[in-house]
Design an enzyme around this catalytic site. Sequence first.
Site, PDB file in Angstrom:
ATOM      1  N   SER A 406       0.820  -1.211   0.000  1.00 30.88           N
ATOM      2  CA  SER A 406       0.000   0.000   0.000  1.00 30.88           C
ATOM      3  C   SER A 406       0.852   1.259   0.000  1.00 30.88           C
ATOM      4  O   SER A 406       0.303   2.347  -0.105  1.00 30.88           O
ATOM      5  CB  SER A 406      -0.985   0.004   1.166  1.00 30.88           C
ATOM      6  OG  SER A 406      -0.353  -0.373   2.334  1.00 30.88           O
ATOM      7  N   ASN A 477      -3.552   6.608  -0.231  1.00 33.61           N
ATOM      8  CA  ASN A 477      -2.956   6.638   1.105  1.00 33.61           C
ATOM      9  C   ASN A 477      -2.040   7.842   1.296  1.00 33.61           C
ATOM     10  O   ASN A 477      -1.860   8.322   2.406  1.00 33.61           O
ATOM     11  CB  ASN A 477      -2.205   5.332   1.393  1.00 33.61           C
ATOM     12  CG  ASN A 477      -3.174   4.216   1.772  1.00 33.61           C
ATOM     13  OD1 ASN A 477      -4.358   4.477   1.992  1.00 33.61           O
ATOM     14  ND2 ASN A 477      -2.702   2.989   1.832  1.00 33.61           N
TER      15      ASN A 477
END
Length: 699
Positions: A406, A477
């Site tokens: 991520s 993110n």
Amino acid sequence: MPEAIGYERVGDIVILAADNPPVNALGHAVRQGLADGLDRAEAEGARGVLIYGTGRTFFAGADIREFGKPPKEPHLPELCNRIEASPLLVVSALHGTALGGGLEVALSTHYRIAVPQAKVGLPEVHLGILPGAGGTQRLPRVAGVEAALDMITTGRHVRADEALRLGVIDRVAEGEPREIGLSYLRELLDEGASRRPVGEMPAPAPVDFDAVYAAVLKKGRGQLSPATAVRAVQAACEAESFAAGLKRERELFMELMNSDQREGLIHAFFADRAVGKLPELEGVAPRPLAAIGVIGGGTMGAGIATAALLSGLTVTMLEMTPEAAEAAKGRIEGNLSGALKRGKLTSQQFDTLTTKALTLATDYAALSEADLVIEAVFEDMEVKKQVFTKLDAVCKPGAVLASNTSYLDINQIAAVTSRPQDVLGLHFFSPAHVMKLLEVVIADETAPDVAATGFALGKRLGKVSVRAGVCDGFIGNRILSVYRTCADHMILDGASPYEIDEALEEFGFAMGPFAVADLAGLDIGWAVRKRKRAEALDPRARDSAYADKLCEAGHFGQKTGKGYYDYAAGAKARVPNPEVMPLIEAERAQQGITPRAFSKDEIVRRYMAAMVNEAAKVVGEGIARRPLDVDVTLLYGYGFPRYRGGPLKWADMQGLPELLADIKRWAAEDAYFWQPAPLLEQLVAEGRSFDDLNKEAVS
Ligand code: TC6
């Protein structure tokens, strides 16, 4: 007559066939063609008129691209009234998706027939409007108030069999729409059937509309269109005449048409469709995909495997030990049993997926025939590098090697292989078999057909795929970490986590950031903070330790029963955890901060400005190709309210100069955090918007 409507005479019947690909939207030429066709049919002495669509569908609605532009006559409501008032017997034959204005046209015809695969619906509320061409007045008259309220406020697509049961259509028949329509109309004419204008049917009996309105408003979390549509249906029951009901519908429709929510939702509609269109991938064929490998069967890996199995791919799940592999299988079965319970899967399909389509393995050699392998192991660069070194050794030439990291650098991961062109990031969101977002992360050397394969996989799994470049956190993110930091700063300065959650939930987020943190697990943020501190924080960055203390006390959020909230009474009945504020107050005292009050408006404004500013950096650096890629990412992965269109659409509607001015003002307190994005400054200087960039990229 414009070509959008074909005119054909068959005996005493006139056939009006729409030809406006791709979805026969009711644009100006189509509306004009229908009106002219009716005039001519009446003038030429026809007895009946059949309306149907050529190609893949009946009219899928008004032409959304015309919204916001000056409307051209004939308007859809008048056209519907014109059709209904025709002295000829008018029949519509439906196939594909008769939606919105399309269903409203059908409801204006005197009889409706559909093929069994057809779907009908009034999905206007998803575009921030309501059915404004008589749909809220006619549907309750044919289907009853309850069914009409359900269809109109949810916008759901209703299959032909259910539509028949509800009285929305009169007959279902196999065949081509032209043929079934003709034979139905012929039969009606032969029987001497009379015209049956819905507008002349009696008004339906009212229900407790105030209660329905309140319930729909609550469910919409700030979205206005479904609740406003309730008031329009109310008019169908309570207005003194059908015409008065139509007038009320029009007023309510115009209110919504002029709203920011309509603009936001229509932006989201087109962004959804533009996001997968990348000029560099046009004409690039993806590599074949039949068998995939997944490395790591934790929550994420099991979710990815579940999505892949449900899409018909075979999956080899690789784990470290047979026990871990069995545990992964248990997770996959758990996920699939959800699909079984919801009737999406038969028990026979369940057995096939878990026994034949899924293979467990502990040896990398089992991945030698996979077309694509996704690793979902621990987020640690060294661990990932080991995995990719092994994959490079065993995978067949041309296999796509993907990491589900991520935030880690895909270029570094690719560099340990002898085939960096075959490597990309596929960043799923947890739970991966449920969440719609997939970031397809393109590294420096990723080959175009590998990128195309990432998008092809996303499509197959039913995901909304967004292209992202490599940086810490990619699109979503990376932006999240900045607006979360902004929330942390507001806490230090005097806001409470509960005030922040409440303000943002009122703004329309499904959950505020602190409730989300509790759901995801506070240990995740703790690990990120430790990593960032280990990488040496910039001395100008504000930091705080109160959240670490919460973790040190064993409070990781929902999974331990306590985090920012106490979940003793269940996940939904969250109450503030009394341990939190003393930790925050101690931190403020230690940092010598005198807390001040934050209004809800200021909370939202700061949080959103932080989001927009970072998003502008992400676009400016090319991590996201277009502003719409950011909007789609936040809409599908981060609970951003769809009716606000996404952060950059929201920013355009707020006014970029005002936002930039706020950011510059706040920079006086914290120049390190509030560094204006160069792209934002450029757009303001040039008097342009984020949407201008979208349009330039798409055209
Ligand atoms: C209304 O009717 C209001 C009435 C009141 C007036 C007073 N207009 O989704 P796809 C384009 S509101 C213009 O990829 P699918 C779409 O942008 C409307 N364009 O295909 C795309 O273009 P691209 C109520 C439209 O097979 C192409 O068609 N109706 C419209 O996955 C293909 O679309 C709706 O809300 C439109 N109405 O799904 C229905 N619709 O190729 C909205 C589509 O250039 N549409 N396009 O990117 C849908 O839900 C779906 O498009 C679908 C087909 C189910 C019809």
